[in-house]
Enzyme design. Structure first.
Site, mmCIF file in Angstrom:
data_model
loop_
_atom_site.group_PDB
_atom_site.id
_atom_site.type_symbol
_atom_site.label_atom_id
_atom_site.label_comp_id
_atom_site.label_asym_id
_atom_site.label_seq_id
_atom_site.Cartn_x
_atom_site.Cartn_y
_atom_site.Cartn_z
ATOM 1 N N ASP A 24 -25.261 -26.808 -2.653
ATOM 2 C CA ASP A 24 -26.441 -27.899 -2.962
ATOM 3 C C ASP A 24 -25.567 -29.012 -2.572
ATOM 4 O OD1 ASP A 24 -25.300 -27.510 -5.153
ATOM 5 O OD2 ASP A 24 -27.223 -27.678 -6.387
ATOM 6 N N THR B 209 -7.965 -1.537 -5.289
ATOM 7 C CA THR B 209 -9.295 -1.494 -5.804
ATOM 8 C C THR B 209 -10.385 -2.226 -5.058
ATOM 9 O OG1 THR B 209 -8.130 -1.688 -7.674
ATOM 10 C CG2 THR B 209 -10.588 -2.093 -7.874
ATOM 11 N N HIS C 71 6.608 -6.225 -9.673
ATOM 12 C CA HIS C 71 5.716 -5.358 -10.902
ATOM 13 C C HIS C 71 6.323 -4.114 -10.841
ATOM 14 C CE1 HIS C 71 2.775 -3.320 -12.944
ATOM 15 N NE2 HIS C 71 2.088 -2.853 -11.572
ATOM 16 N N TYR D 103 -31.804 -34.687 -2.781
ATOM 17 C CA TYR D 103 -30.983 -33.422 -3.174
ATOM 18 C C TYR D 103 -31.479 -32.293 -2.003
ATOM 19 C CZ TYR D 103 -30.237 -28.928 -5.829
ATOM 20 O OH TYR D 103 -29.737 -27.868 -6.054
ATOM 21 N N LEU E 152 -4.610 2.860 -8.976
ATOM 22 C CA LEU E 152 -5.342 3.042 -10.156
ATOM 23 C C LEU E 152 -6.641 2.068 -9.760
ATOM 24 C CD1 LEU E 152 -2.655 3.209 -11.476
ATOM 25 C CD2 LEU E 152 -3.787 3.422 -13.324
ATOM 26 N N VAL F 46 -5.404 -8.920 -1.866
ATOM 27 C CA VAL F 46 -6.209 -7.935 -2.242
ATOM 28 C C VAL F 46 -5.890 -6.788 -2.649
ATOM 29 C CG1 VAL F 46 -8.261 -6.537 -1.267
ATOM 30 C CG2 VAL F 46 -7.751 -8.762 -0.297
ATOM 31 N N TRP F 47 -6.270 -6.409 -3.729
ATOM 32 C CA TRP F 47 -5.867 -4.961 -4.384
ATOM 33 C C TRP F 47 -6.433 -3.800 -3.638
ATOM 34 C CZ3 TRP F 47 -4.877 -4.531 -10.452
ATOM 35 C CH2 TRP F 47 -4.148 -5.561 -10.838
ATOM 36 N N THR G 288 0.771 -1.168 -0.055
ATOM 37 C CA THR G 288 0.021 0.100 0.073
ATOM 38 C C THR G 288 0.955 1.320 -0.079
ATOM 39 O OG1 THR G 288 -1.646 -1.194 1.306
ATOM 40 C CG2 THR G 288 -1.808 1.122 1.259
ATOM 41 N N TYR H 70 -0.173 0.400 -17.945
ATOM 42 C CA TYR H 70 -1.241 1.439 -17.530
ATOM 43 C C TYR H 70 -0.336 2.640 -17.013
ATOM 44 C CZ TYR H 70 0.170 -0.087 -12.979
ATOM 45 O OH TYR H 70 0.948 -0.392 -11.587
HETATM 46 P P1 FAD Z 1 -0.072 -4.323 2.566
HETATM 47 O O1 FAD Z 1 -0.167 -2.738 1.926
HETATM 48 O O2 FAD Z 1 1.607 -4.835 2.111
HETATM 49 O O3 FAD Z 1 0.093 -4.221 4.048
HETATM 50 C C1 FAD Z 1 0.486 -5.426 4.809
HETATM 51 C C2 FAD Z 1 0.907 -5.297 6.002
HETATM 52 O O4 FAD Z 1 1.043 -6.228 6.829
HETATM 53 C C3 FAD Z 1 2.431 -4.415 5.756
HETATM 54 O O5 FAD Z 1 2.383 -3.084 6.133
HETATM 55 C C4 FAD Z 1 3.378 -5.255 6.650
HETATM 56 O O6 FAD Z 1 4.340 -4.472 7.132
HETATM 57 C C5 FAD Z 1 2.373 -5.998 7.690
HETATM 58 N N1 FAD Z 1 2.795 -7.076 7.966
HETATM 59 C C6 FAD Z 1 3.368 -8.363 7.389
HETATM 60 N N2 FAD Z 1 3.622 -9.361 8.095
HETATM 61 C C7 FAD Z 1 3.713 -8.903 9.558
HETATM 62 C C8 FAD Z 1 3.961 -9.358 10.622
HETATM 63 N N3 FAD Z 1 4.295 -10.761 10.977
HETATM 64 N N4 FAD Z 1 3.532 -8.684 11.862
HETATM 65 C C9 FAD Z 1 3.054 -7.328 11.639
HETATM 66 N N5 FAD Z 1 2.753 -6.902 10.544
HETATM 67 C C10 FAD Z 1 2.981 -7.249 9.336
HETATM 68 N N6 FAD Z 1 -3.450 -1.927 -6.463
HETATM 69 C C11 FAD Z 1 -4.519 -1.493 -7.217
HETATM 70 O O7 FAD Z 1 -5.758 -1.675 -6.472
HETATM 71 N N7 FAD Z 1 -4.394 -0.647 -8.058
HETATM 72 C C12 FAD Z 1 -3.295 -0.358 -8.550
HETATM 73 O O8 FAD Z 1 -2.877 0.518 -9.280
HETATM 74 C C13 FAD Z 1 -2.207 -0.823 -8.090
HETATM 75 N N8 FAD Z 1 -0.968 -0.769 -8.637
HETATM 76 C C14 FAD Z 1 0.218 -1.291 -7.863
HETATM 77 C C15 FAD Z 1 1.380 -0.986 -8.279
HETATM 78 C C16 FAD Z 1 2.572 -1.715 -7.799
HETATM 79 C C17 FAD Z 1 3.980 -1.474 -8.237
HETATM 80 C C18 FAD Z 1 2.484 -2.728 -6.757
HETATM 81 C C19 FAD Z 1 3.559 -3.395 -6.237
HETATM 82 C C20 FAD Z 1 0.925 -3.009 -6.391
HETATM 83 C C21 FAD Z 1 0.179 -2.491 -6.734
HETATM 84 N N9 FAD Z 1 -1.142 -2.763 -6.434
HETATM 85 C C22 FAD Z 1 -2.146 -1.887 -7.224
HETATM 86 C C23 FAD Z 1 -1.689 -3.654 -5.350
HETATM 87 C C24 FAD Z 1 -1.900 -3.126 -4.195
HETATM 88 O O9 FAD Z 1 -0.941 -2.137 -3.812
HETATM 89 C C25 FAD Z 1 -1.876 -4.283 -3.148
HETATM 90 O O10 FAD Z 1 -2.541 -5.245 -3.333
HETATM 91 C C26 FAD Z 1 -2.363 -3.662 -2.020
HETATM 92 O O11 FAD Z 1 -1.823 -2.605 -1.472
HETATM 93 C C27 FAD Z 1 -2.405 -4.699 -0.467
HETATM 94 O O12 FAD Z 1 -2.716 -4.171 0.490
HETATM 95 P P2 FAD Z 1 -2.749 -4.723 1.758
HETATM 96 O O13 FAD Z 1 -3.170 -4.111 2.952
HETATM 97 O O14 FAD Z 1 -3.302 -6.212 1.745
HETATM 98 O O15 FAD Z 1 -1.031 -5.290 1.792
#
Ligand code: FAD
Length: 830
Positions: free
Chosen positions: A552, A363, A222, A539, A49, A360-361, A43, A260
């Site tokens: 089902d 989005t 990416h 069923y 986007l 999860v994105w 994040t 994109y």
């Molecule tokens: P994260 O933001 O990774 O949060 C998970 C958190 O868990 C982290 O802060 C981490 O430090 C913490 N954590 C992990 N393990 C532990 C632990 N053991 N103890 C405590 N904390 C822990 N998505 C879109 O929808 N649109 C886009 O345009 C887009 N562009 C992208 C471009 C790039 C270059 C990349 C890399 C990704 C992009 N994505 C996009 C995807 C999107 O960024 C991610 O899918 C999304 O941010 C994931 O959110 P999250 O909260 O699941 O994960």
């Protein structure tokens, strides 16, 4: 009051905290290994986007909620969503066609979208190269999510509501008492908890390992790069606004080349999926540093310029304004991919209180968080989550080899035009039935599902196409629906309806539920009376407490304490396993064992008017209508092979599912095959099977009906026993629902011209307005028309006209009364 610990303060974890707070949850702690102001996960660098529309209704609705929610998160006059709109451009004829299909999804799922000409694309996006673009799809409500800012504002607002945030605190273990979680361990001690939710993003694999769960996600890098300032965009007031608000151009996708684009205050941001997959192991990234900043965070790897070269050249072609710029900054950012591209949501069956919301994105983040908060609060998400369930994967699909290979494929294909039946080439042959070698000899064309190879049609039946009576001759198809299709299916359906055919039913899930508590479990979970006598087939439905259909089943009572379940998904197994475990704890002594016997058994569906003649050649077993009536079963022996004959049929013809232990499978196949020769027996594939199934109106769970639907709307109220005395999950809700006429219903449609195909998910127009969508479609060979099942307003009557939009064309269809084939069930009950 339950104590909740959320692991991860990314966009998912903070949204979940917020959704729980808004539902009155009080005792919430969010534990984050990085600094809270910039945790350093995906994040922290997400360009944000949000293209809402996808083939999945669930994902599209998650995205739509994210947009709504981010528009409502506001501080200092600035929202967390910049609704600049989204434009996808086509530079190839195939893509231009595909945008029409996508426009259909938007109409089906209720997103405003417009197909636009090349000229309109330039109006909406003046930087585009005139010579390249053929047309586009414009979605005005798409735009930029300010994910990092939203995360901070959600932390601020939930902290005020009492959520406790712990930064710089890695979770190193999950505390359990053998059956449920009791807390999480960190270097500064144990935090007690009743519910632990892992929102750890691409670290999900490591968190899953702490509780012995394989989380099938693959972290992949990416590429994302920013250009230097574009002269044409210099000096505008918005350029100094916070990241995300500093844009007026729509977000742009050039999927033909995996690209994109978004605007960053006069600079361009370019994302690229065209490069080689770059898998990462999260645990190898080391400890999150104390001071995370834009350049230095675990989810950001060094930019590999050579991988980006093709993207840069292509971008300068598509957007000539970039020829006056250079790449100012780039990185390889990490996020999660899964074997089927969907997120991972839910809980493992062996441990209570542990949940995941990963892969999860941005989005879909708020939508996923809301769904999980609803599940934790009321037991059900209002948007169906079956395609996101952690338990949807088969055992063979969660190991690292499988996840690594399929996750990378999904990265490579992420922007490709994908046919609904398109297959991966590898890994294949993971699971084959004992009939596999015989099927190959017959020239089976296999498609894979859940790791199983399933024959779609048999080339050995090719010559039958020539001998088809004129009314059965297959009609010509359009190029798209002709893909992964053979006219041989028509011949296989013809033979089934007029002689006899055998179908491999092995890949359908079979579970054994046994023990003194078995009948109580099924009585409590299903809509039917399970106290029937051994030898009966029922069923039935699994409902949630709100009366929504969660599955089902065919339940076979083999003995007093022994049932066999015919189910749809691995999620059913997880559900039954969890419920059995909980029930046993509450009623000690009433043990229940739930066992997956799919792979150790196999099954042939022998169906057609001559099915009895075939059996008569190999056995004297009494299979008359009296000896083995419809919906009953018999354990017996066929030509020396121990089998269970189950009198049921998906295709609406006389016959049985004949099941045996895997080691006898090939002999069973050969025996029936030999015996059937004289009676015109053929092997039939799933394409013919699906066509005949739809002619009979048998629904497929997860496609035709989901947790969003109740049995009355879905047309399966016949599977609810109105006289069942015992309470069961969903009973009270059903009683309430039965007092109202359904506002929507799953209806059978046939295509008026008898030839125009549809494939599923297309929008349906009633009185000129988009009013529903197609679930399943197939050509009905017996009724000689394409069939579509579709959700439509409850008031639409049989005989009314509707239109289905297929690649932008309107196809006229008529709403029909079911079943389309043999509604009196004469064929089945002879
Ligand atoms: P994260 O933001 O990774 O949060 C998970 C958190 O868990 C982290 O802060 C981490 O430090 C913490 N954590 C992990 N393990 C532990 C632990 N053991 N103890 C405590 N904390 C822990 N998505 C879109 O929808 N649109 C886009 O345009 C887009 N562009 C992208 C471009 C790039 C270059 C990349 C890399 C990704 C992009 N994505 C996009 C995807 C999107 O960024 C991610 O899918 C999304 O941010 C994931 O959110 P999250 O909260 O699941 O994960």
């Amino acid at each position: 009051l339950s104590r909740v610990v959320i692991i991860g303060a990314g966009i998912v974890g903070t949204n979940l905290a917020d959704e729980l707070v808004s539902r009155g949850w009080k005792n919430i702690t969010v534990v984050e290994q990085g600094p809270l102001h910039m945790p350093g996960g995906s994040t922290s660098h997400a360009p944000g986007l949000v293209f809402q529309t996808s083939p999945s209704k669930t994902m599209t609705h998650f995205a739509r909620y994210t947009v709504e929610k981010f528009l409502s998160i506001e501080k200092d006059g600035h929202k967390c969503f910049n609704q600049v709109g989204g434009l996808e451009v086509a530079t190839t004829p195939a893509r231009l066609e595909d945008l029409k299909r996508k426009h259909g999804y938007a109409s089906s799922w209720g997103i405003e979208a417009r197909l636009v000409s090349a000229e309109e694309c330039f109006k909406i996006y003046p930087h585009l190269n005139n010579d390249m673009v053929l047309g586009g799809l414009h979605i005005p409500t798409d735009g930029l999510a300010l994910a990092a800012r939203a995360t901070q504002l959600l932390i601020e607002r939930t902290s005020k509501a009492g959520v406790h945030y712990l930064g710089h605190t890695p979770v190193t273990g999950i505390e359990q008492d053998g059956r449920r979680v009791t807390g999480v361990s960190t270097p500064s001690g144990i935090i007690p908890a009743d519910i632990v939710v892992s929102c750890a993003g691409f670290w999900g694999v490591e968190l899953g390992a702490m509780v012995g769960v394989d989380i099938p996600l693959l972290p992949l890098a990416h590429q994302y790069a920013k250009t230097t300032a574009v002269p044409a965009l210099a000096g505008r007031g918005i350029n100094t606004l916070p990241n995300g608000l500093n844009a007026t151009l729509p977000i742009l996708r050039h999927q033909d080349k995996g690209l994109y684009y978004r605007e960053h205050g006069g600079q361009y941001g370019i994302g690229y999926y065209g490069h080689r997959p770059m898998p990462v192991v999260a645990s190898s990234l080391g400890v999150t540093p104390k001071d995370v900043d834009e350049q230095n965070m675990p989810s950001r790897l060094d930019f590999t310029t050579e991988d980006f070269d093709p993207a840069w050249k292509e971008s300068q072609k598509l957007l000539p304004a970039l020829q006056d710029t250079e790449i100012a900054d780039g990185f390889n950012g990490i996020f999660s991919f899964t074997p089927d591209g969907g997120p991972i949501l839910g809980q493992p069956s062996h441990l209570d209180g542990f949940y995941v919301a990963e892969a999860v994105w941005v989005t879909h983040s708020a939508g996923v968080a809301r769904a999980l908060a609803q599940i934790l609060t009321t037991g059900r998400s209002e948007i169906d989550v079956s395609e996101c369930e952690l338990s949807r994967f088969e055992e063979v699909q969660v190991n690292r080899e499988y996840v690594t290979e399929t996750g990378q494929q999904n990265f490579v294909e992420i922007y490709d035009v994908i046919h609904p039946l398109q297959q991966r080439m590898s890994p294949r042959n993971l699971r084959v039935s004992p009939f596999y070698s015989r099927q190959r000899e017959l020239g089976a064309f296999f498609l894979e599902t859940g790791g199983w190879e399933r024959p779609w049609w048999y080339e050995a039946n090719k010559d039958l196409v020539k001998s088809l009576p004129p009314s059965w001759k297959p009609v010509e198809r359009d190029a798209w629906s002709a893909q992964v299709h053979s006219p041989i299916s028509a011949a296989e359906a013809w033979k089934t309806r007029n002689a006899v055919a055998m179908f491999d039913m092995t890949a359908f899930h079979r579970f054994e539920v046994c023990g003194p508590g078995a009948v109580g479990l099924l009585q409590r979970l299903t809509t039917s009376d399970m106290t029937t006598k051994p030898g009966t087939v029922t069923y039935t439905l699994l409902l949630n407490e709100h009366g929504g259909i969660r599955g089902d089943l065919f339940v076979l009572r083999l003995d007093d304490d022994m049932f066999q379940i015919g189910a749809n998904t691995a999620t059913d197994l997880a559900y039954l396993t969890r419920e059995a475990r909980v029930q046993q704890l509450n009623t000690p002594g009433q043990w229940i064992q739930v066992r997956d016997i799919t792979g150790s058994t196999c099954c042939i569906g022998l169906w057609g008017p001559r099915a009895r003649d075939v059996i008569a050649r190999i056995s004297t077993v009494e299979v008359s209508n009296k000896g083995l009536p419809y919906f009953s079963l018999k354990k017996t022996v066929l030509a020396g092979i121990p089998v269970t004959m189950i009198r049921k049929s998906y295709v609406g013809e006389l016959g049985w599912e004949i099941q045996t232990s895997a080691e006898y499978g090939q002999r069973l196949w050969d025996t029936i095959w030999q015996a059937g020769k004289l009676h015109g027996l053929i092997a039939g594939g799933r394409s013919a099977f699906n066509s005949m199934r739809l002619e009979k109106g048998y629904r497929t769970y997860g496609v035709d009906m989901t947790t969003e639907h109740d049995p009355f709307e879905a047309g399966v109220a016949y599977a609810v026993d109105a006289n069942k005395k015992d309470d069961f999950v969903g009973k009270a809700a059903l009683q309430r629902l039965s007092n109202h006429a359904p506002s929507r219903r799953l209806r059978a449609l046939t295509v008026d011209d008898g030839r125009s195909m549809i494939l599923g998910k297309e929008p349906v127009f009633y009185k000129g307005k988009a009013a529903g969508y197609v679930t399943t479609a197939a050509f009905g060979y017996t009724i000689r028309k394409p069939i579509a099942y579709a959700w439509l307003p409850g008031g639409v009557s049989g005989g009314e006209a509707v239109e289905i939009e297929y690649f932008g064309k309107r196809i006229r269809a008529t709403v029909k009364t079911e079943s389309l084939y043999d509604p009196e069930m004469n064929r089945l009950s002879q």
